[in-house]
Design a protein around this motif. Structure first.
Motif, mmCIF file in Angstrom:
data_model
loop_
_atom_site.group_PDB
_atom_site.id
_atom_site.type_symbol
_atom_site.label_atom_id
_atom_site.label_comp_id
_atom_site.label_asym_id
_atom_site.label_seq_id
_atom_site.Cartn_x
_atom_site.Cartn_y
_atom_site.Cartn_z
ATOM 1 N N GLU A 110 0.846 -1.191 0.000
ATOM 2 C CA GLU A 110 0.000 0.000 0.000
ATOM 3 C C GLU A 110 0.882 1.241 0.000
ATOM 4 O O GLU A 110 1.896 1.293 0.694
ATOM 5 C CB GLU A 110 -0.898 0.011 1.232
ATOM 6 N N HIS A 111 0.496 2.222 -0.771
ATOM 7 C CA HIS A 111 1.245 3.478 -0.828
ATOM 8 C C HIS A 111 0.533 4.502 0.021
ATOM 9 O O HIS A 111 -0.662 4.740 -0.114
ATOM 10 C CB HIS A 111 1.354 3.983 -2.262
ATOM 11 N N GLU A 112 1.281 5.118 0.912
ATOM 12 C CA GLU A 112 0.727 6.179 1.744
ATOM 13 C C GLU A 112 1.208 7.511 1.198
ATOM 14 O O GLU A 112 2.411 7.762 1.132
ATOM 15 C CB GLU A 112 1.193 6.002 3.185
ATOM 16 N N HIS A 113 0.296 8.346 0.774
ATOM 17 C CA HIS A 113 0.629 9.619 0.157
ATOM 18 C C HIS A 113 1.467 10.471 1.103
ATOM 19 O O HIS A 113 1.117 10.663 2.258
ATOM 20 C CB HIS A 113 -0.638 10.377 -0.228
ATOM 21 N N GLY A 114 2.602 10.971 0.586
ATOM 22 C CA GLY A 114 3.460 11.844 1.365
ATOM 23 C C GLY A 114 4.479 11.126 2.222
ATOM 24 O O GLY A 114 5.162 11.757 3.017
ATOM 25 N N SER A 115 4.623 9.822 2.069
ATOM 26 C CA SER A 115 5.539 9.074 2.927
ATOM 27 C C SER A 115 6.910 8.849 2.297
ATOM 28 O O SER A 115 7.811 8.352 2.956
ATOM 29 C CB SER A 115 4.926 7.715 3.277
ATOM 30 N N MET A 116 7.094 9.224 1.043
ATOM 31 C CA MET A 116 8.354 8.976 0.357
ATOM 32 C C MET A 116 9.433 9.951 0.823
ATOM 33 O O MET A 116 9.172 11.136 0.995
ATOM 34 C CB MET A 116 8.148 9.122 -1.147
ATOM 35 N N ASP A 117 10.655 9.437 1.015
ATOM 36 C CA ASP A 117 11.785 10.296 1.362
ATOM 37 C C ASP A 117 12.396 10.807 0.057
ATOM 38 O O ASP A 117 12.901 10.029 -0.737
ATOM 39 C CB ASP A 117 12.817 9.509 2.160
ATOM 40 N N TYR A 118 12.333 12.085 -0.159
ATOM 41 C CA TYR A 118 12.810 12.655 -1.425
ATOM 42 C C TYR A 118 14.002 13.577 -1.213
ATOM 43 O O TYR A 118 14.269 14.452 -2.033
ATOM 44 C CB TYR A 118 11.683 13.375 -2.164
#
Length: 44
Positions: free
Chosen positions: A3-11
């Protein structure tokens, strides 16, 4: 599939690359403008 949680990616790496790219573009544009001005001044 995960599942992808919006805003959880480290960019942070993408941000550093973008900042470096923008710095390069800014310095390149300034160098080109200076070169063009010098060519206009010293053209024979």
């Amino acid at each position: 599939m995960a599942e992808h949680e919006h805003g959880s990616m480290d960019y942070s790496e993408q941000q550093k690359m973008f900042d470096g790219f923008m710095s390069f573009v800014t310095k390149s544009v300034i160098a080109i403008i200076v070169l063009l001005v010098l060519m206009a001044i010293f053209a024979t």
